[in-house]
Every structure is written in structure tokens, then in C-alpha cells.
Design a protein around this motif. Structure first.
Motif, PDB file in Angstrom:
ATOM      1  N   UNK A  76      47.330 106.979 -17.326  1.00 28.93           N
ATOM      2  CA  UNK A  76      48.632 107.033 -16.673  1.00 28.93           C
ATOM      3  C   UNK A  76      48.583 106.522 -15.255  1.00 28.93           C
ATOM      4  N   UNK A  77      47.544 106.902 -14.517  1.00 26.86           N
ATOM      5  CA  UNK A  77      47.394 106.409 -13.141  1.00 26.86           C
ATOM      6  C   UNK A  77      47.295 104.887 -13.113  1.00 26.86           C
ATOM      7  N   UNK A  78      46.550 104.326 -14.058  1.00 27.72           N
ATOM      8  CA  UNK A  78      46.414 102.873 -14.124  1.00 27.72           C
ATOM      9  C   UNK A  78      47.766 102.211 -14.380  1.00 27.72           C
ATOM     10  N   UNK A  79      48.571 102.785 -15.267  1.00 27.98           N
ATOM     11  CA  UNK A  79      49.890 102.229 -15.569  1.00 27.98           C
ATOM     12  C   UNK A  79      50.781 102.216 -14.327  1.00 27.98           C
ATOM     13  N   UNK A  80      50.765 103.315 -13.581  1.00 27.21           N
ATOM     14  CA  UNK A  80      51.599 103.399 -12.381  1.00 27.21           C
ATOM     15  C   UNK A  80      51.175 102.376 -11.344  1.00 27.21           C
TER      16      UNK A  80
END
Length: 339
Positions: A173-177
């Protein structure tokens, strides 16, 4: 690879600083506003003066792990944990504290266990961490009570588009953001990197009162149980079938019109997706649904096998397709083509 850099970092609940600093450096040149709340969550705003719909994205920085609670006279460490099945502990390699001291989780050899002990998972109070110290005094030169303990797990690409790593929940999720903030969209976008999700959605309890978006996409690494011994309806998600869209969980009931809008975008752009087929677990979406006057949330995730362990596994195609879906949905929602 961004997901490798993120999963190589350690960030347990209440100790997410290493992850937060990495993310800051990745996004600082791509946002207009960047700040940290008092609990430690990181909030970034892009195109803050743009008119029109304001979309938000949320993920959490913390991972499951352990904390040192005692050092005995022989230099062994006792610990407590959160979010981890105790059956996986024996023989795992860990890194302890800011100096990342190496340790091994141990217990007495199977040859010495009572017959009843061999038939069940040993409780945490029967386990210890061995750092190779000979005494309490020697151990205290290396570690302290309250030190956080993370699993030591190498990022590996293997098999058919698979990745093995720790902390895929929720570094995916952090990578997507990060990827969304690096995009060139003209819309107002707020991204929240929450702390302490794994211990009761505590970070988002604070950030849900700080941000004011029209809609939030909550991005997670979620359960994939597509493995031998389970019936089809028990698999929850199937890897390779695309990102997962939540309908309900223990913290949220997702409004159907937003779920339907997401699936329509996926169909229009030929992006595979699937529904999460269980209500077990809960995410930060539960806090955003009830924050302020209530904010609509869509729950999206990359299916991960062996979640909450040192060896979680994801399919790169699901990861890539989730990013495509987020971009397509952002364009259509903020461009007011849907909803």
C-alpha cells in the motif's frame, strides 16, 4: 524496485520512523504539503489548491513483530508479540533494536519436549531469543527492554511472477501511494501513511479527524488462501486474478455504489479484479468511514499468501494491476466521469 526497498525496512507499531523517513525522501519533491501528526502518521497533499473533487489514499507503515520484555541471567531475551501466529516462531531469525542485533527464536529441542508439547504450538512464554550472549550484562550491552524485534527476511523473486518478503502488509500500500504522488495528475490528492494499524487502527483514528476528502481509497496487503486443502469458497482471494475489492470486513461495510463504480472502471479498462470473499479482519477504512461527518471509502488490496509472517508471497501482476486500477479510477472520479 520500490517494494523491495520498503520491505527491507523495519517499522513495527510505534516505531515506524525508518519507513517514514524513506517515504518522506521519496515524495518530498512531488507534493505541496508534507507533515507528521503527533502519533507519527505521515500526511502528504498534492495540488492542494486544485478545484474539484478531492481524492484521498491511505496505507499503513507498520508491520507485525515482537518487543523485548525481559533479559534473563543467561542473556536470553523474552518477548511479547502482536499479529503473529505463535506456531511460526521457533527457529526464525530476527533483528533487534536500532542496531539490528541478530537473534534466533529458540526453545528446547524436540528431543527434550514432553509428548504433549509436541502436539501443539508452544506458547510465547516457552520461547526466547538467543543473541549469543553469555550473561545478562553482556546482553544488555547490545539490547534493552522495549527494543522492537523485526523478522529478518530477504526479498526474493521466484516462480511465476511471485515475490517473497516480510511486511507486504502493508508496504504494498505504501508503494502504491508513493507511485500516485509521483504521477502528474492535476487533481487534489491527499495520501496518508498511517502508524499502528496492526494494533487496532490507532493511527487512522487520528488522521481520520485531520483530513477532509470526498473519497478515500484504502490500500492493503490482504489474505490470499489459494492453497491446497481449501474449498473454492474458502480461498478468500486468488493470486493472479487481479487486485481485491472489499465488500465487508470487521471494521467496515463498503457502500455498494462506490464498489460498483470501481468494478465498472476495471471492466472499462480491461483490468482484472476480484472480490474479497470474507469479512474477517479490519483495516483503517473503518476509521475513515466514521471520521468527521463520514467519508466514503473503497477497500483495495494485493492478495498475499502467508500474511503476518516473515515469508508473505504476492503476485507482481496483481500489484501492477492494482496500480493501473488506482490510476484509471482517479482519472475518472476526479474528472467527474463517474459518481
Amino acid at each position: 524496485m520500490l517494494i523491495k526497498k520498503l520491505t527491507d525496512l523495519n517499522g513495527l507499531p510505534g516505531n515506524e520512523g525508518e519507513v517514514r523517513e524513506f517515504i518522506k525522501n521519496e515524495i518530498k519533491d512531488h507534493v505541496d504539503e508534507l507533515y507528521t501528526d503527533r502519533l507519527g502518521s505521515l500526511i502528504a497533499v498534492k495540488n492542494k489548491n486544485a478545484e474539484g473533487r478531492h481524492i484521498g489514499y491511505a496505507a499503513h507503515m507498520d508491520e507485525v513483530g515482537l518487543i523485548v520484555t525481559w533479559i534473563d541471567n543467561d542473556g536470553y531475551l523474552k518477548f511479547e508479540s502482536w499479529g503473529v501466529d505463535p506456531r511460526i516462531f521457533p527457529s526464525k531469525i530476527v533483528k533487534i533494536g536500532k542496531n539490528k542485533v541478530t537473534g534466533v527464536i529458540g526453545t528446547k529441542a524436540i528431543h527434550l519436549q514432553e509428548p504433549t508439547e509436541r502436539t501443539k504450538a508452544l506458547p510465547v512464554d516457552k520461547l526466547y531469543i538467543d543473541i549469543g550472549a553469555k550473561s545478562k550484562e553482556e546482553a544488555e550491552k547490545l539490547v534493552s527492554l522495549g527494543d522492537f524485534v523485526a523478522f529478518d527476511s530477504e526479498f526474493v523473486e521466484f516462480g511465476d511472477h511471485k515475490i517473497k518478503a516480510k511486511a507486504l502488509d502493508d508496504r504494498v500500500g505504501c508503494a502504491m501511494l508513493i507511485e500516485m504522488l509521483k504521477s502528474d495528475y492535476p487533481y487534489k490528492m491527499t495520501a496518508v501513511f498511517n502508524v499502528q494499524e496492526e494494533v487496532g487502527l490507532r493511527g487512522s483514528a487520528v488522521t481520520s479527524k485531520l483530513i477532509d476528502c470526498d473519497l478515500i481509497l484504502n490500500i492493503e496487503g490482504t489474505v490470499s488462501a489459494d492453497m491446497p486443502g481449501l474449498k473454492p469458497h474458502q480461498t478468500v482471494n486468488t493470486q493472479g486474478n487481479g487486485p481485491s475489492i472489499s465488500l465487508i470486513d470487521n471494521a467496515s461495510i463498503y457502500l455498494r455504489k462506490y464498489v460498483d463504480a470501481m468494478t465498472k472502471v476495471a471492466e472499462a479498462h480491461n483490468i482484472p479484479c476480484q472480490f474479497r470473499r470474507t469479512q474477517n479482519g479490519g483495516t483503517d477504512a473503518g476509521q475513515y468511514h466514521t471520521g468527521k461527518t463520514g467519508t466514503p471509502v473503497i477497500g483495495l488490496a494485493v492478495p498475499c499468501r502467508y500474511i503476518h509472517s516473515p515469508v508473505s508471497v504476492m503476485d507482481k501482476r496483481d500489484y501492477d494491476n492494482l496500480l493501473k486500477l488506482m490510476k484509471a479510477f482517479t482519472e475518472e472520479y476526479c474528472g467527474e466521469k463517474i459518481l
